[in-house]
Motif scaffolding. Structure first.
Motif, PDB file in Angstrom:
ATOM      1  N   ALA A   1       0.835  -1.201   0.000  1.00 51.50           N
ATOM      2  CA  ALA A   1       0.000   0.000   0.000  1.00 51.50           C
ATOM      3  C   ALA A   1       0.870   1.251   0.000  1.00 51.50           C
ATOM      4  O   ALA A   1       0.604   2.215  -0.729  1.00 51.50           O
ATOM      5  N   ARG A   2       1.938   1.241   0.796  1.00 54.88           N
ATOM      6  CA  ARG A   2       2.826   2.400   0.835  1.00 54.88           C
ATOM      7  C   ARG A   2       3.543   2.602  -0.492  1.00 54.88           C
ATOM      8  O   ARG A   2       3.792   3.746  -0.919  1.00 54.88           O
ATOM      9  N   ALA A   3       3.876   1.486  -1.171  1.00 52.41           N
ATOM     10  CA  ALA A   3       4.497   1.603  -2.490  1.00 52.41           C
ATOM     11  C   ALA A   3       3.538   2.256  -3.479  1.00 52.41           C
ATOM     12  O   ALA A   3       3.922   3.121  -4.275  1.00 52.41           O
ATOM     13  N   ALA A   4       2.266   1.839  -3.418  1.00 48.99           N
ATOM     14  CA  ALA A   4       1.265   2.419  -4.313  1.00 48.99           C
ATOM     15  C   ALA A   4       1.056   3.904  -4.010  1.00 48.99           C
ATOM     16  O   ALA A   4       1.009   4.745  -4.928  1.00 48.99           O
ATOM     17  N   TYR A   5       0.939   4.248  -2.734  1.00 55.07           N
ATOM     18  CA  TYR A   5       0.745   5.644  -2.377  1.00 55.07           C
ATOM     19  C   TYR A   5       1.997   6.471  -2.647  1.00 55.07           C
ATOM     20  O   TYR A   5       1.912   7.669  -2.955  1.00 55.07           O
ATOM     21  N   GLY A   6       3.167   5.839  -2.543  1.00 54.13           N
ATOM     22  CA  GLY A   6       4.396   6.539  -2.885  1.00 54.13           C
ATOM     23  C   GLY A   6       4.406   6.954  -4.346  1.00 54.13           C
ATOM     24  O   GLY A   6       4.748   8.099  -4.693  1.00 54.13           O
ATOM     25  N   ALA A   7       4.007   6.034  -5.247  1.00 55.10           N
ATOM     26  CA  ALA A   7       3.929   6.364  -6.666  1.00 55.10           C
ATOM     27  C   ALA A   7       2.885   7.440  -6.919  1.00 55.10           C
ATOM     28  O   ALA A   7       3.091   8.364  -7.729  1.00 55.10           O
ATOM     29  N   PHE A   8       1.757   7.338  -6.235  1.00 59.35           N
ATOM     30  CA  PHE A   8       0.686   8.327  -6.362  1.00 59.35           C
ATOM     31  C   PHE A   8       1.165   9.722  -5.954  1.00 59.35           C
ATOM     32  O   PHE A   8       0.947  10.718  -6.668  1.00 59.35           O
ATOM     33  N   LEU A   9       1.858   9.806  -4.821  1.00 55.56           N
ATOM     34  CA  LEU A   9       2.316  11.112  -4.331  1.00 55.56           C
ATOM     35  C   LEU A   9       3.433  11.678  -5.198  1.00 55.56           C
ATOM     36  O   LEU A   9       3.501  12.900  -5.407  1.00 55.56           O
ATOM     37  N   ARG A  10       4.296  10.806  -5.722  1.00 61.27           N
ATOM     38  CA  ARG A  10       5.338  11.284  -6.636  1.00 61.27           C
ATOM     39  C   ARG A  10       4.715  11.848  -7.901  1.00 61.27           C
ATOM     40  O   ARG A  10       5.165  12.882  -8.436  1.00 61.27           O
ATOM     41  N   ALA A  11       3.660  11.184  -8.397  1.00 62.35           N
ATOM     42  CA  ALA A  11       2.963  11.682  -9.577  1.00 62.35           C
ATOM     43  C   ALA A  11       2.322  13.043  -9.297  1.00 62.35           C
ATOM     44  O   ALA A  11       2.425  13.984 -10.103  1.00 62.35           O
TER      45      ALA A  11
END
Length: 277
Positions: A236-246
């Motif tokens: 989940a943190r990996a997914a949110y990390g990509a989301f926040l970087r975007a």
């Protein structure tokens, strides 16, 4: 429903009896559960932290009612056996822990974990005697169910920042004697500590991976005797990390290069439509 639960529960038990180790990844919602199932994993486990993030909350802030609603949605998303993060049972009393397990068992899960962290900063771990009684109460509730529920007992020493290996082992041994089916000490980071835990108990051991700086592989952990590997909230943190970087790229640069790394709508649709198994 009972026949389906029994079949899933027996399949989950068999995974713990088969040779070698297996990875049990942690989806945080129905969509991530379905995607992981379509990828070929053999079982799934919910993540309390990941679900909390998806609700805009911090880990541990969902509460029992919210967690039960979440668990009620998860089994319908996948044919796989599903274990649940039941946190600390949502209360200190053994009777509360037992009731939490009974409630969770009505959602379609076939396993679950109970941790010994209290949520009290002054005394972050329950005293061993109480912690053991809590596991015993959960075991008794699990044994009264009409299907073989797999109970995991967690020693949280390392996870709360008190890396006491001797106390971790002492707690896991007590939980083993109380009847837990699987033992788990999240936060172990070294081969030596993991090997010490595995050699000190005679139940399957779950190890958490997906921690920054830890480079152990599935093969490494299998060689150490680990039976089950979970990833907690790290997917989940990996997914949110990509989301926040975007989002940061759009906000700060005004560009949209993140789309080059995103899965296409066509590919995710194909994966979701893929027949199970």
């Amino acid at each position: 429903m009972t026949d389906t639960l029994t079949a899933r529960a027996l399949a989950f038990r068999q995974l713990h009896a088969d040779p070698g180790c297996f990875v049990i990844p942690n989806p945080w919602d129905a969509g991530s559960a379905r995607l992981l199932a379509r990828m070929g994993f053999k079982a799934l486990a919910s993540t309390g932290a990941g679900h909390a993030f998806s609700c805009g909350l911090t880990d541990g802030a969902v509460g029992r009612e919210g967690m039960m609603a979440h668990l009620g949605e998860m089994p319908a998303a996948t044919y796989l056996p599903l274990s649940a993060d039941l946190e600390n049972g949502f209360g200190a009393a053994p009777e509360t822990v037992a009731n939490t397990l009974r409630l969770a068992a009505t959602t379609g899960i076939v396993g679950g974990s109970i941790e010994d962290s209290s949520g009290d900063r002054a005394e972050p771990l329950y005293p061993l005697a109480l912690a053991t009684e809590r596991i015993r109460a959960a075991v008794e509730a699990a044994r009264d169910l009409p299907f073989p529920f797999t109970l995991t007992a967690r020693a949280e020493n390392y996870f709360i920042g008190q890396p006491d290996l001797a106390d971790t082992i002492r707690r896991l041994q007590a939980y083993q004697e109380a009847g837990a089916d699987v033992l788990f000490a999240p936060g172990l980071r070294t081969r030596e500590d993991i090997a010490a835990v595995v050699s000190s108990v005679d139940r399957p051991v779950n190890v958490l991976m997906g921690m920054e700086g830890v480079t152990l592989t599935v093969a490494d952990l299998e060689a150490l005797g680990v039976k089950r590997i979970s990833v907690g909230g790290s997917f989940a943190r990996a997914a949110y990390g990509a989301f926040l970087r975007a989002a940061k790229e759009v906000q700060e640069k005004g560009s949209f290069g993140y789309a080059d790394e995103a899965i296409s709508g066509r590919d995710i649709t194909r994966l979701l439509r893929k027949p199970p198994g």
